[in-house]
Design an enzyme around this catalytic site. Structure first.
Site, PDB file in Angstrom:
ATOM      1  N   ALA A   9       4.893   7.028  -5.839  1.00  0.00           N
ATOM      2  CA  ALA A   9       3.678   7.743  -6.272  1.00  0.00           C
ATOM      3  C   ALA A   9       2.621   6.759  -6.744  1.00  0.00           C
ATOM      4  O   ALA A   9       1.860   7.032  -7.668  1.00  0.00           O
ATOM      5  CB  ALA A   9       4.030   8.746  -7.373  1.00  0.00           C
ATOM      6  N   GLY A  10       2.583   5.599  -6.114  1.00  0.00           N
ATOM      7  CA  GLY A  10       1.568   4.605  -6.444  1.00  0.00           C
ATOM      8  C   GLY A  10       0.280   4.905  -5.688  1.00  0.00           C
ATOM      9  O   GLY A  10       0.002   6.058  -5.337  1.00  0.00           O
ATOM     10  N   ASN A  11      -0.485   3.852  -5.421  1.00  0.00           N
ATOM     11  CA  ASN A  11      -1.787   4.054  -4.784  1.00  0.00           C
ATOM     12  C   ASN A  11      -1.674   4.674  -3.400  1.00  0.00           C
ATOM     13  O   ASN A  11      -2.351   5.653  -3.088  1.00  0.00           O
ATOM     14  CB  ASN A  11      -2.525   2.712  -4.684  1.00  0.00           C
ATOM     15  CG  ASN A  11      -3.143   2.312  -6.005  1.00  0.00           C
ATOM     16  OD1 ASN A  11      -3.431   3.152  -6.859  1.00  0.00           O
ATOM     17  ND2 ASN A  11      -3.346   1.023  -6.183  1.00  0.00           N
ATOM     18  N   ASP A  33       9.028   9.274  -7.528  1.00  0.00           N
ATOM     19  CA  ASP A  33       8.869   7.888  -7.979  1.00  0.00           C
ATOM     20  C   ASP A  33       9.916   7.627  -9.052  1.00  0.00           C
ATOM     21  O   ASP A  33      10.405   8.562  -9.681  1.00  0.00           O
ATOM     22  CB  ASP A  33       7.455   7.659  -8.546  1.00  0.00           C
ATOM     23  CG  ASP A  33       7.052   6.191  -8.558  1.00  0.00           C
ATOM     24  OD1 ASP A  33       6.198   5.809  -7.747  1.00  0.00           O
ATOM     25  OD2 ASP A  33       7.608   5.412  -9.382  1.00  0.00           O
ATOM     26  N   ARG A  82       1.556  -6.029  -2.426  1.00  0.00           N
ATOM     27  CA  ARG A  82       1.270  -7.455  -2.268  1.00  0.00           C
ATOM     28  C   ARG A  82       0.227  -7.926  -3.282  1.00  0.00           C
ATOM     29  O   ARG A  82      -0.796  -7.278  -3.474  1.00  0.00           O
ATOM     30  CB  ARG A  82       0.745  -7.680  -0.851  1.00  0.00           C
ATOM     31  CG  ARG A  82       0.889  -9.081  -0.356  1.00  0.00           C
ATOM     32  CD  ARG A  82       1.042  -9.087   1.144  1.00  0.00           C
ATOM     33  NE  ARG A  82      -0.027  -8.347   1.795  1.00  0.00           N
ATOM     34  CZ  ARG A  82      -0.911  -8.883   2.628  1.00  0.00           C
ATOM     35  NH1 ARG A  82      -0.862 -10.164   2.894  1.00  0.00           N
ATOM     36  NH2 ARG A  82      -1.828  -8.130   3.212  1.00  0.00           N
ATOM     37  N   ASN A  95      11.652  -5.265  -1.740  1.00  0.00           N
ATOM     38  CA  ASN A  95      11.390  -3.999  -1.071  1.00  0.00           C
ATOM     39  C   ASN A  95      12.559  -3.540  -0.197  1.00  0.00           C
ATOM     40  O   ASN A  95      12.790  -2.341  -0.051  1.00  0.00           O
ATOM     41  CB  ASN A  95      10.093  -4.084  -0.271  1.00  0.00           C
ATOM     42  CG  ASN A  95       8.871  -3.956  -1.183  1.00  0.00           C
ATOM     43  OD1 ASN A  95       9.015  -3.812  -2.390  1.00  0.00           O
ATOM     44  ND2 ASN A  95       7.687  -4.005  -0.615  1.00  0.00           N
ATOM     45  N   SER A 119       6.122   1.038   3.504  1.00  0.00           N
ATOM     46  CA  SER A 119       6.363  -0.126   2.651  1.00  0.00           C
ATOM     47  C   SER A 119       6.420  -1.407   3.476  1.00  0.00           C
ATOM     48  O   SER A 119       6.946  -1.420   4.585  1.00  0.00           O
ATOM     49  CB  SER A 119       7.682   0.043   1.890  1.00  0.00           C
ATOM     50  OG  SER A 119       7.708   1.268   1.189  1.00  0.00           O
ATOM     51  N   ASN A 120       5.922  -2.474   2.903  1.00  0.00           N
ATOM     52  CA  ASN A 120       5.898  -3.772   3.591  1.00  0.00           C
ATOM     53  C   ASN A 120       7.026  -4.694   3.142  1.00  0.00           C
ATOM     54  O   ASN A 120       7.521  -4.539   2.037  1.00  0.00           O
ATOM     55  CB  ASN A 120       4.553  -4.460   3.317  1.00  0.00           C
ATOM     56  CG  ASN A 120       3.503  -4.005   4.305  1.00  0.00           C
ATOM     57  OD1 ASN A 120       3.764  -3.952   5.502  1.00  0.00           O
ATOM     58  ND2 ASN A 120       2.321  -3.685   3.814  1.00  0.00           N
ATOM     59  N   HIS A 175       3.155  -5.979  12.039  1.00  0.00           N
ATOM     60  CA  HIS A 175       2.091  -5.748  11.065  1.00  0.00           C
ATOM     61  C   HIS A 175       1.950  -7.021  10.247  1.00  0.00           C
ATOM     62  O   HIS A 175       2.565  -7.189   9.221  1.00  0.00           O
ATOM     63  CB  HIS A 175       2.487  -4.574  10.174  1.00  0.00           C
ATOM     64  CG  HIS A 175       1.405  -4.160   9.228  1.00  0.00           C
ATOM     65  ND1 HIS A 175       0.105  -3.999   9.601  1.00  0.00           N
ATOM     66  CD2 HIS A 175       1.448  -3.862   7.901  1.00  0.00           C
ATOM     67  CE1 HIS A 175      -0.611  -3.614   8.548  1.00  0.00           C
ATOM     68  NE2 HIS A 175       0.187  -3.529   7.513  1.00  0.00           N
TER      69      HIS A 175
HETATM   70  N1  APR Z   1      12.000   4.704  -5.744  1.00  0.00           N
HETATM   71  C1  APR Z   1      10.830   5.353  -5.797  1.00  0.00           C
HETATM   72  N2  APR Z   1       9.676   4.743  -6.092  1.00  0.00           N
HETATM   73  C2  APR Z   1       9.711   3.438  -6.369  1.00  0.00           C
HETATM   74  C3  APR Z   1      10.904   2.685  -6.327  1.00  0.00           C
HETATM   75  C4  APR Z   1      12.096   3.384  -5.999  1.00  0.00           C
HETATM   76  N3  APR Z   1      13.276   2.768  -5.954  1.00  0.00           N
HETATM   77  N4  APR Z   1      10.612   1.400  -6.657  1.00  0.00           N
HETATM   78  C5  APR Z   1       9.289   1.337  -6.873  1.00  0.00           C
HETATM   79  N5  APR Z   1       8.737   2.562  -6.709  1.00  0.00           N
HETATM   80  C6  APR Z   1       7.351   2.975  -6.876  1.00  0.00           C
HETATM   81  C7  APR Z   1       6.654   2.281  -8.023  1.00  0.00           C
HETATM   82  O1  APR Z   1       7.028   2.834  -9.261  1.00  0.00           O
HETATM   83  C8  APR Z   1       5.180   2.548  -7.677  1.00  0.00           C
HETATM   84  O2  APR Z   1       4.694   3.715  -8.282  1.00  0.00           O
HETATM   85  O3  APR Z   1       6.582   2.647  -5.743  1.00  0.00           O
HETATM   86  C9  APR Z   1       5.212   2.732  -6.156  1.00  0.00           C
HETATM   87  C10 APR Z   1       4.398   1.685  -5.411  1.00  0.00           C
HETATM   88  O4  APR Z   1       3.084   1.889  -5.722  1.00  0.00           O
HETATM   89  P1  APR Z   1       1.978   0.725  -5.892  1.00  0.00           P
HETATM   90  O5  APR Z   1       2.567  -0.372  -6.713  1.00  0.00           O
HETATM   91  O6  APR Z   1       0.715   1.367  -6.316  1.00  0.00           O
HETATM   92  O7  APR Z   1       1.861   0.119  -4.414  1.00  0.00           O
HETATM   93  P2  APR Z   1       0.992   0.721  -3.204  1.00  0.00           P
HETATM   94  O8  APR Z   1      -0.335   0.057  -3.193  1.00  0.00           O
HETATM   95  O9  APR Z   1       1.067   2.186  -3.221  1.00  0.00           O
HETATM   96  O10 APR Z   1       1.803   0.125  -1.960  1.00  0.00           O
HETATM   97  C11 APR Z   1       3.107   0.615  -1.662  1.00  0.00           C
HETATM   98  O11 APR Z   1       2.886   0.334   0.699  1.00  0.00           O
HETATM   99  O12 APR Z   1       1.172  -0.592   1.954  1.00  0.00           O
HETATM  100  C12 APR Z   1       2.420  -0.808   1.382  1.00  0.00           C
HETATM  101  O13 APR Z   1       2.427  -3.188   0.916  1.00  0.00           O
HETATM  102  C13 APR Z   1       2.394  -1.912   0.340  1.00  0.00           C
HETATM  103  O14 APR Z   1       4.762  -2.094   0.173  1.00  0.00           O
HETATM  104  C14 APR Z   1       3.615  -1.583  -0.450  1.00  0.00           C
HETATM  105  C15 APR Z   1       3.639  -0.056  -0.412  1.00  0.00           C
END
Ligand code: APR
Length: 306
Positions: A9-11, A33, A82, A95, A119-120, A175
Site C-alpha cells: 500500500a505504498g506509492n 500491506d 529504489r 524484494n 515490484s523490482n 525492465h
Molecule cells: N507484504 C506486504 N507489503 C509489504 C511487504 C510485505 N512483505 N514488505 C514491504 N511491503 C510494503 C511496504 O510496507 C510499503 O508500504 O510495500 C510498500 C512499498 O511501497 P513504497 O515503499 O512506497 O514503494 P513504491 O514506490 O510503491 O514501489 C513499490 O514497485 O515500481 C516498483 O521499484 C518499485 O519495487 C518497488 C515497488
C-alpha cells in the site's frame, strides 16, 4: 470481477488501488500491506472519495490475506523502492524474499488468481512469483513494457507536439538499462516516426526512455515513480477484467519464443480473461535481436541468485 487485490500500500500500490476503484474494475478492492494501519487508513480514505468520484467499488485495507480470498487479480507492488544511486538489481535479495512470501500467500487463499508483478527488479520478481505460487505462465505477468512504452510515447508526443494517443510504439526486453525500444515499429497514426524526426533526436529519446525511471528518482530523491507505473499495472488489469485481448508489451515467461527459454522478458503479449493468452513474435532487425539478447543476459544473471 468480484475482487482485485493490491499487495503493497505504498506509492505504487495505493495509486493503483485508487485507479482500479475509479474504473470500477471490481466490486471490491483489497489493499494489503505489512505496515499496521497504513492499508486500513488508505483504503478508508479512498472509499471516502467514492461519493465524490462516483464509484461503487468498495475499498478495504488489511494486514492479512484472508480478506483477499477469491480475488481474480493480484497487483503486487510490495517491496522497497529504489533510492538514488541504487540500481534495480540492488533491490534483488530483499524484494525476492518479500515477493516469495507474498506469492505463497496468494496461492494459498486464491489459487486461481492472476498475478501482475510490479515490484523490482521486475523480470526476476516475476520469476520468483511464478516459482513460489506454482502458477502457470499464463497467470504471472510482469508490468514493465507498458510503462517503458508509455514513457517513450510521452517523450515522442512532447517532441512532436502531437497527441499521445496517436503514438504507437513497443518497448521490449528487460525492465532496465538494456530495454529495447523498437524504432521500426514506432508510428504516429501509422506514419513511421523516422519520417517525422531525425535519427539523432530519436536516439536521444530512446536514451531518455532507457533512463526514464532514474530521471524520476533523481527528482524525487526519496522514492521512485508511481503515477505511470500504477497506470501501467491497471491497464493490464483492465485488459484482463474486460477480456479485451489487448496486445501490450509485458514480461512473460518465454518457452522458445524469440529463440529463448526459461526467463521473463518483455515481449508483445495478448491479455484477456485467462491472463497471458499468447506471445506475438515480431520480426526484428539484426541490431534489435542483438539488443534483446543483451537484455536477456542482463535478466539471467540476477535470476541465478534467487
Ligand atoms: N507484504 C506486504 N507489503 C509489504 C511487504 C510485505 N512483505 N514488505 C514491504 N511491503 C510494503 C511496504 O510496507 C510499503 O508500504 O510495500 C510498500 C512499498 O511501497 P513504497 O515503499 O512506497 O514503494 P513504491 O514506490 O510503491 O514501489 C513499490 O514497485 O515500481 C516498483 O521499484 C518499485 O519495487 C518497488 C515497488
Amino acid at each position: 470481477m468480484d475482487k482485485i487485490t493490491v499487495v503493497g500500500a505504498g506509492n505504487v500500490g495505493a495509486t493503483a488501488a485508487q485507479r482500479v476503484a475509479e474504473k470500477e474494475l471490481a466490486r471490491q478492492v483489497v489493499l494489503i500491506d505489512i505496515a499496521e494501519g497504513v492499508p486500513q487508513g488508505k483504503g478508508l480514505d479512498q472509499f471516502q472519495s467514492a461519493p465524490i468520484e462516483g464509484f461503487d467499488s468498495r475499498v478495504i485495507g488489511t494486514n492479512g490475506y484472508e480478506e483477499s480470498a477469491g480475488s481474480g487479480i493480484y497487483i503486487v507492488t510490495a517491496g522497497i523502492a529504489r533510492k538514488p544511486g541504487m540500481s534495480r538489481d540492488d533491490l534483488l535479495t530483499t524484494n525476492a524474499g518479500i515477493v516469495r512470501q507474498v506469492s505463497e500467500n496468494i496461492a494459498r487463499v486464491s489459487p486461481d488468481a492472476i498475478i501482475i508483478m510490479v515490484s523490482n527488479p521486475l523480470d526476476v520478481m516475476s520469476y520468483v512469483a511464478m516459482k513460489a505460487s506454482g502458477f502457470t505462465r499464463e497467470r504471472v505477468i510482469g508490468m514493465a513494457g507498458v510503462l517503458d512504452t508509455a514513457r517513450y510515447r510521452a517523450f515522442l508526443a512532447m517532441e512532436l507536439d502531437v497527441s499521445v494517443e496517436d503514438i504507437q510504439a513497443m518497448v521490449l526486453g528487460g525492465h532496465g538499462d538494456t530495454m529495447v525500444p523498437l524504432i521500426s515499429y514506432t508510428t504516429v497514426s501509422g506514419i513511421p516516426v523516422t519520417q517525422l524526426m531525425d535519427r539523432a533526436k530519436l536516439d536521444a529519446i530512446v536514451d531518455r526512455t532507457r533512463n526514464g525511471g532514474a530521471e524520476i528518482v533523481k527528482f524525487l530523491k526519496t522514492g521512485s515513480a508511481y503515477y505511470a507505473p500504477s497506470a501501467g499495472a491497471v491497464q493490464m488489469a483492465e485488459a484482463i477484467v474486460k477480456d479485451k485481448k489487448r496486445i501490450l508489451p509485458c514480461a512473460a515467461w518465454l518457452q522458445g519464443e524469440y529463440g529463448m527459454r526459461d526467463l521473463f522478458l518483455g515481449v508483445p503479449v495478448k491479455l484477456g480473461r485467462n491472463g497471458m493468452e499468447g506471445i506475438i513474435e515480431v520480426e526484428l532487425t539484426d541490431d534489435e535481436r542483438a539488443a534483446l539478447q543483451k537484455s536477456a543476459d542482463a535478466v539471467l544473471e540476477p535470476m541465478a541468485l534467487v
